[in-house]
Design an enzyme around this catalytic site. Structure first.
Site, PDB file in Angstrom:
ATOM      1  N   GLY A  13     128.746 -65.686 122.656  1.00 55.45           N
ATOM      2  CA  GLY A  13     129.082 -64.370 122.108  1.00 55.45           C
ATOM      3  C   GLY A  13     128.061 -63.347 122.562  1.00 55.45           C
ATOM      4  N   VAL A  15     125.098 -62.586 121.460  1.00 59.43           N
ATOM      5  CA  VAL A  15     123.719 -63.067 121.565  1.00 59.43           C
ATOM      6  C   VAL A  15     123.567 -64.054 122.712  1.00 59.43           C
ATOM      7  CG1 VAL A  15     121.829 -64.218 120.386  1.00 59.43           C
ATOM      8  CG2 VAL A  15     123.302 -62.647 119.118  1.00 59.43           C
ATOM      9  N   ALA A  34     105.153 -68.153 130.659  1.00 61.08           N
ATOM     10  CA  ALA A  34     105.384 -69.472 130.062  1.00 61.08           C
ATOM     11  C   ALA A  34     104.717 -70.582 130.867  1.00 61.08           C
ATOM     12  CB  ALA A  34     106.882 -69.740 129.953  1.00 61.08           C
ATOM     13  N   LYS A 107     120.814 -68.297 110.561  1.00 58.09           N
ATOM     14  CA  LYS A 107     120.109 -68.217 109.273  1.00 58.09           C
ATOM     15  C   LYS A 107     120.792 -69.025 108.191  1.00 58.09           C
ATOM     16  CE  LYS A 107     121.248 -64.550 110.802  1.00 58.09           C
ATOM     17  NZ  LYS A 107     121.428 -63.238 111.383  1.00 58.09           N
ATOM     18  N   VAL A 134     115.636 -64.597 111.281  1.00 54.33           N
ATOM     19  CA  VAL A 134     115.164 -63.609 110.312  1.00 54.33           C
ATOM     20  C   VAL A 134     114.713 -62.350 111.043  1.00 54.33           C
ATOM     21  CG1 VAL A 134     113.534 -63.112 108.459  1.00 54.33           C
ATOM     22  CG2 VAL A 134     114.390 -65.444 108.757  1.00 54.33           C
ATOM     23  N   LYS A 207     117.921 -65.193 104.710  1.00 59.00           N
ATOM     24  CA  LYS A 207     116.673 -64.884 105.419  1.00 59.00           C
ATOM     25  C   LYS A 207     115.479 -64.985 104.470  1.00 59.00           C
ATOM     26  CE  LYS A 207     119.197 -61.792 108.527  1.00 59.00           C
ATOM     27  NZ  LYS A 207     119.646 -60.389 108.677  1.00 59.00           N
TER      28      LYS A 207
END
EC number: 1.1.1.3
Lengths: 430, 430
Positions: A13, A15, A34, A107, A134, A207
């Site tokens: 979707g 995200v 990283a 969440k 959150v 949250k």
């Protein structure tokens, strides 16, 4: 540079697409930070044919979400499917049982099943991370788990739902009523077609229960959160609050008290001098108060593909760096059962608004109920009669136990003078 | 539970005492969170006999600070001595060369020698951490290094010096002049007897250069920071700024531009709608703007024994957990040399205030200089004559290149109309 960190991604979707776009856009920078590349190797979503604006042909496609736990020789599974149970939970369990790290923005699932999943992750020696669950892009899980880790936390609270804050601050700026602004928010995409989870405070409660576990070292207990939303807030509440030096915000709040832990999500009056009073629109903000650090504030975008993807990939970078430990700041076995505090004992100032019939003796009846319950009134505003023949009485009390306010309202229940439910809001103490 | 993390602590001033008090007060909680106890084993300070309100007899006392690097079988040395060179640097080098981790609150030393120390830490495979060096208790190093790690940062900026913000917000609230408020701040302990490092922006510049390295992956370059302080801000600047919708704040700002990296510490005008406009008193606040996360804000106490100790111990907890990596978010060898941007090319709105002689043609002369340099004026306020026969002209420009403003001021240099140095402040763009 070592081998890439290989990602299997469930859910494409907004995200999920954001995560892929972010990893593409910042690939080189992320590899430098990283210490290794982060590379999506497999994806899973409901509809293979849908155009998501990103090239998916380079990834292994897995039809069965649960099978992603074993796909593509991945090191980490990222779950962006959503839902507290169902495929998301199945995938989480399979991933951790299979000895791979698991990152999620979910969440609801973490609020309900976080303890079980944290135990599974510890057993397998892998990471369970949920920064995006959150406050979207705001690194507040990290802020509590690590940044404030040296402190005993007294309170953690904040604006955890962008939809509600968008609606409340629009009601405030434009003097409009809830239903009216909600429709506009839905049209603009700031509120869902079914906005229940947001405006009734359930999302914020998910949250909050996550934050409370990390802050207080307690087992996640979503059922412990007393929750109400913003449906009952009317334009007049916001106007009266403003006249008295406050703004209305939906706050999630967890607070350590002598009798135990308070966990609640309610609309509050926030003093205009408090930083949360200046948080408008869909922004999220969390305050943590520690016994050495004092008041810390973390603020930023609480939703949206970019911010949420930022938090998901921050978790991946921690994993790539090997900088992760127990999800709740301490081993799951060290978390204690929270003892729910007695809300009646809690002291604070309160705002109470009554819609009343326009007739003799109404004010006397309300004042007497307050007096008899031992509630001391700091200020009272009565506004003239509206078109429907009703008047409005708004009261701010002095600091006192919440029990007393509840008793006063109990006394007034069934009164012929008071129309509908009175609106009771806590006032955030400085 | 594994063996304790053993600490040798250099410097027992307010912060050193705070660290010991914090570790005493929150001992059990920290052990649960860190997975092991954190235990001070050795200390060093100038005066052994001084009463610091904490029991030091339980620690090994080391007279020679540098010898602390080898004392008491410690795992980590914490340096709270201060100073960019001298004993602090000697201790840092000896500690890292000896293969122990090093934690410091010393912004000056990190600003000047951070790269060398980061290389030494990497070579030894130990931690170099300095969360307390920037914004006191606010976990902003962690926020940038980890929380925002997925983002290309466009700007990082903030209120980095509590003394200056205390003075500016007191000037603002009370309409008083700089010198007057400085004296009071000194009496209250908010400003040092020699306040130069604070009020001339050097302290903020140290902190900014640290933030810039982490945000942009550049080698620390303290010398690159253009710096001016708040001595030249007069009460009238704050009043005119307020009339125009701004507040005056000393901001450290690092910004990526086409021509390179800007690093600067200057008083700025901040729009009242911006969160930094609401940061008053000794509070610190840092904003990071990322290409996916948008605007993140971190806010809290920038100084004081409790907050600073909180940050120092947060670093120790990271080390106890084994959750640490390269100090600057990437290996020192991967940091690139920053290319200083051409300030003249930078575009923005500007505030310029002139103190002028009260005579015919002054305004025309200023307006002509602005016009000739291509500076477009958005608003102009001229205030009547003060007791000393001078008037004040305050200008806000439209957005344009900073070079043009510099040219206009150059044209006016030596003018008989303009008294003293004009005050030029950048206006923070939303």
């Amino acid at each position: 540079m070592t081998t890439p960190l290989r990602i299997a991604l469930a859910g494409l979707g907004t995200v999920g697409g954001g995560v892929i776009r972010l990893l593409d856009a910042n690939r080189e920078l992320i590899a430098r930070r990283a210490g290794r590349e982060i590379e999506v190797v497999a994806v899973s979503a409901r509809d293979r044919t849908k155009d998501r604006g990103v090239d998916l042909t380079r990834f292994e496609w897995v039809d069965d979400t649960a099978a992603l736990a074993r796909a593509g020789n991945a090191d980490v599974v990222v779950e962006l499917v959503g839902g507290s149970d169902g495929p998301a939970l199945t995938l989480a369990r399979a991933t951790l049982a299979g000895g791979k790290s698991f990152v999620t923005a979910n969440k609801a699932m973490i609020a309900h099943h976080g303890l079980e999943l944290a135990q599974a992750a510890e057993q397998a020696g892998v990471a369970l991370k949920f920064e995006a669950a959150v406050a979207g892009g705001v690194p507040v899980i990290k802020g509590l788990r690590e940044g404030a880790a040296a402190n005993a936390i007294g309170r953690v609270y904040g604006i955890l739902n962008g939809t509600c804050n968008f609606i409340l601050s629009k009601m405030e700026a434009e003097g409009r009523d809830f239903a009216d602004v909600l429709s506009e928010a839905q049209a603009l995409g700031y509120a869902e077609a079914d906005p229940t989870f947001d405006i009734d405070g359930v999302d914020a409660a998910h949250k909050l229960s996550i934050l409370a576990s990390i802050a207080f070292g307690t087992r996640p207990g979503f059922g412990e959160v007393a929750t109400s939303g913003i449906r009952q807030v009317i334009a007049a509440d916001i106007a009266e609050a403003a006249a008295l030096g406050y703004r209305v915000r939906l706050l999630g709040m967890a607070e350590e008290a002598a009798s135990g832990l308070f966990q609640r999500v309610h609309p509050h009056l926030v003093p205009v001098g408090h930083p949360l009073a200046h948080v408008t629109g869909a922004t999220n903000a969390v305050v943590a108060e520690g016994n050495f650090v004092g008041r810390l504030l973390f603020q930023g975008a609480g939703a949206g593909d970019g911010p949420t993807a930022s938090a998901v990939v921050a978790d991946l970078i921690d994993i790539a760096r090997g900088e992760f430990g127990p999800a709740y700041a301490m081993p799951a076995a060290a978390l204690v059962e929270p003892h729910a505090a007695d809300a009646g004992e809690r002291r604070g100032k309160a705002y109470v608004r009554f819609t009343v019939a326009d007739r003799v003796g109404v004010l006397a009846e309300i004042a007497a109920a307050m007096r008899d319950a031992g509630v001391s009134i700091e200020s009272l505003i009565q506004r003239g009669v509206s078109a429907d023949g009703h008047a409005l009485v708004a009261i701010v009390t002095h600091e006192g136990p919440e029990r007393a306010v509840a008793q006063a309202l109990e006394k007034l229940r069934g009164s012929q003078s008071v129309i509908g439910q009175p609106m009771w809001m806590h006032i955030l103490g400085e």
